[in-house]
Design a protein around this motif. Structure first.
Motif, PDB file in Angstrom:
ATOM      1  N   GLN A   2      47.358  39.502  44.221  1.00 21.63           N
ATOM      2  CA  GLN A   2      48.326  39.740  43.280  1.00 21.63           C
ATOM      3  C   GLN A   2      48.780  41.246  43.516  1.00 21.63           C
ATOM      4  O   GLN A   2      50.085  41.429  43.152  1.00 21.63           O
ATOM      5  CB  GLN A   2      47.801  39.587  41.699  1.00 21.63           C
ATOM      6  N   ALA A   3      48.027  42.083  43.810  1.00 19.42           N
ATOM      7  CA  ALA A   3      48.663  43.401  43.990  1.00 19.42           C
ATOM      8  C   ALA A   3      49.666  43.528  45.066  1.00 19.42           C
ATOM      9  O   ALA A   3      50.520  44.273  45.021  1.00 19.42           O
ATOM     10  CB  ALA A   3      47.500  44.402  44.283  1.00 19.42           C
ATOM     11  N   THR A   4      49.373  42.779  46.242  1.00 16.85           N
ATOM     12  CA  THR A   4      50.361  42.479  47.320  1.00 16.85           C
ATOM     13  C   THR A   4      51.593  41.952  46.550  1.00 16.85           C
ATOM     14  O   THR A   4      52.955  42.671  46.742  1.00 16.85           O
ATOM     15  CB  THR A   4      49.748  41.746  48.222  1.00 16.85           C
ATOM     16  N   LYS A   5      51.619  40.894  46.000  1.00 18.42           N
ATOM     17  CA  LYS A   5      52.720  40.621  45.545  1.00 18.42           C
ATOM     18  C   LYS A   5      53.570  41.587  44.414  1.00 18.42           C
ATOM     19  O   LYS A   5      54.838  41.576  44.695  1.00 18.42           O
ATOM     20  CB  LYS A   5      52.663  38.934  44.580  1.00 18.42           C
ATOM     21  N   ASP A   6      52.964  42.004  43.532  1.00 21.04           N
ATOM     22  CA  ASP A   6      53.413  43.171  42.666  1.00 21.04           C
ATOM     23  C   ASP A   6      53.980  44.253  43.340  1.00 21.04           C
ATOM     24  O   ASP A   6      55.292  44.796  43.231  1.00 21.04           O
ATOM     25  CB  ASP A   6      52.137  43.629  41.664  1.00 21.04           C
ATOM     26  N   SER A   7      53.330  44.550  44.510  1.00 19.42           N
ATOM     27  CA  SER A   7      53.944  46.051  45.264  1.00 19.42           C
ATOM     28  C   SER A   7      55.067  45.448  45.773  1.00 19.42           C
ATOM     29  O   SER A   7      55.942  46.430  45.899  1.00 19.42           O
ATOM     30  CB  SER A   7      52.595  46.315  46.214  1.00 19.42           C
ATOM     31  N   THR A 118      48.375  46.556  37.057  1.00 21.24           N
ATOM     32  CA  THR A 118      47.801  45.854  35.991  1.00 21.24           C
ATOM     33  C   THR A 118      47.590  46.720  34.611  1.00 21.24           C
ATOM     34  O   THR A 118      47.538  46.183  33.721  1.00 21.24           O
ATOM     35  CB  THR A 118      46.627  45.122  36.357  1.00 21.24           C
ATOM     36  N   GLY A 119      47.487  48.055  34.782  1.00 16.76           N
ATOM     37  CA  GLY A 119      47.210  49.065  33.751  1.00 16.76           C
ATOM     38  C   GLY A 119      48.437  49.303  33.007  1.00 16.76           C
ATOM     39  O   GLY A 119      49.769  49.143  33.489  1.00 16.76           O
ATOM     40  N   ASP A 122      50.344  54.559  35.123  1.00 13.47           N
ATOM     41  CA  ASP A 122      50.910  54.581  36.652  1.00 13.47           C
ATOM     42  C   ASP A 122      50.320  53.724  37.417  1.00 13.47           C
ATOM     43  O   ASP A 122      49.030  53.665  37.419  1.00 13.47           O
ATOM     44  CB  ASP A 122      50.933  56.152  37.218  1.00 13.47           C
ATOM     45  N   PRO A 123      50.830  53.276  38.705  1.00 12.85           N
ATOM     46  CA  PRO A 123      50.275  52.300  39.303  1.00 12.85           C
ATOM     47  C   PRO A 123      48.967  52.950  40.014  1.00 12.85           C
ATOM     48  O   PRO A 123      49.282  54.223  40.340  1.00 12.85           O
ATOM     49  CB  PRO A 123      51.398  51.873  40.415  1.00 12.85           C
ATOM     50  N   VAL A 124      48.189  52.298  40.526  1.00 11.85           N
ATOM     51  CA  VAL A 124      46.824  52.938  41.034  1.00 11.85           C
ATOM     52  C   VAL A 124      46.741  52.418  42.756  1.00 11.85           C
ATOM     53  O   VAL A 124      46.841  51.306  43.009  1.00 11.85           O
ATOM     54  CB  VAL A 124      45.548  52.394  40.614  1.00 11.85           C
TER      55      VAL A 124
END
Length: 163
Positions: A2-7, A118-119, A122-124
């Motif tokens: 999901q982090a890949t898709k979101d980024s 997800t937070g 700021d993005p981590v």
């Protein structure tokens, strides 16, 4: 994954907003950059509008399962144009050309940091990058009142590790 898709999405969205600020859609009275992740948005957003980009993801797979943990996911980006009202839609091809040029522009450079969005802050940064191929365009198709096209690309990434 999901982090890949979101980024990837956030990067393309931000690049589109910065380079082509008039390329927007309005949904439920809110104007936003004209790029949508179909699996993440509500039906009022995923109802297709012309002159907007719609991203859809395929399953992830290992690039070389026996030798590396590098993963890949294919992404299809579809878009349509009915042309401009002032030209009676006769400029649909030119409008598709503009969309294709914009897509190529926002896909470059083809590498970014992978982040967790997800937070509420700021993005981590997750410690790895993602990168992708250049879009491959399929033939345009005439549909009732518009021209439609799809482009596909492959996004490469290392999976997130749960701790």
């Amino acid at each position: 994954m999901q982090a890949t898709k979101d980024s990837f999405y956030v990067t393309l969205r931000d690049r589109l907003a910065q380079a082509y600020p008039t390329r927007t859609i309005t949904v439920d009275g809110i104007t936003r950059p004209a790029i949508v992740v179909v699996e993440n948005d509500k039906p009022s957003v995923t109802a297709r509008q012309h002159d907007a980009f719609y991203m859809e993801w395929a399953d992830a797979h290992a690039v070389r399962p026996a030798t590396s943990i590098l993963m890949a996911m294919n992404c299809t980006i579809s878009y349509t144009s009915a042309g401009s009202e002032q030209n009676g839609g006769l400029d649909r091809g030119r409008m598709m050309g503009e969309l294709e040029s914009e897509l190529l522009a926002i896909c470059s450079p083809a590498a970014i940091h992978k982040c967790d969005y997800t937070g509420s802050g700021d993005p981590v940064y997750l410690g790895t990058d993602i990168f992708w191929s250049q879009p491959t365009f399929r033939a345009a198709k005439a549909e009732p009142g518009c021209v439609a096209r799809e482009a596909s690309l492959t996004v490469y990434f290392y999976p997130e590790v749960s701790q």
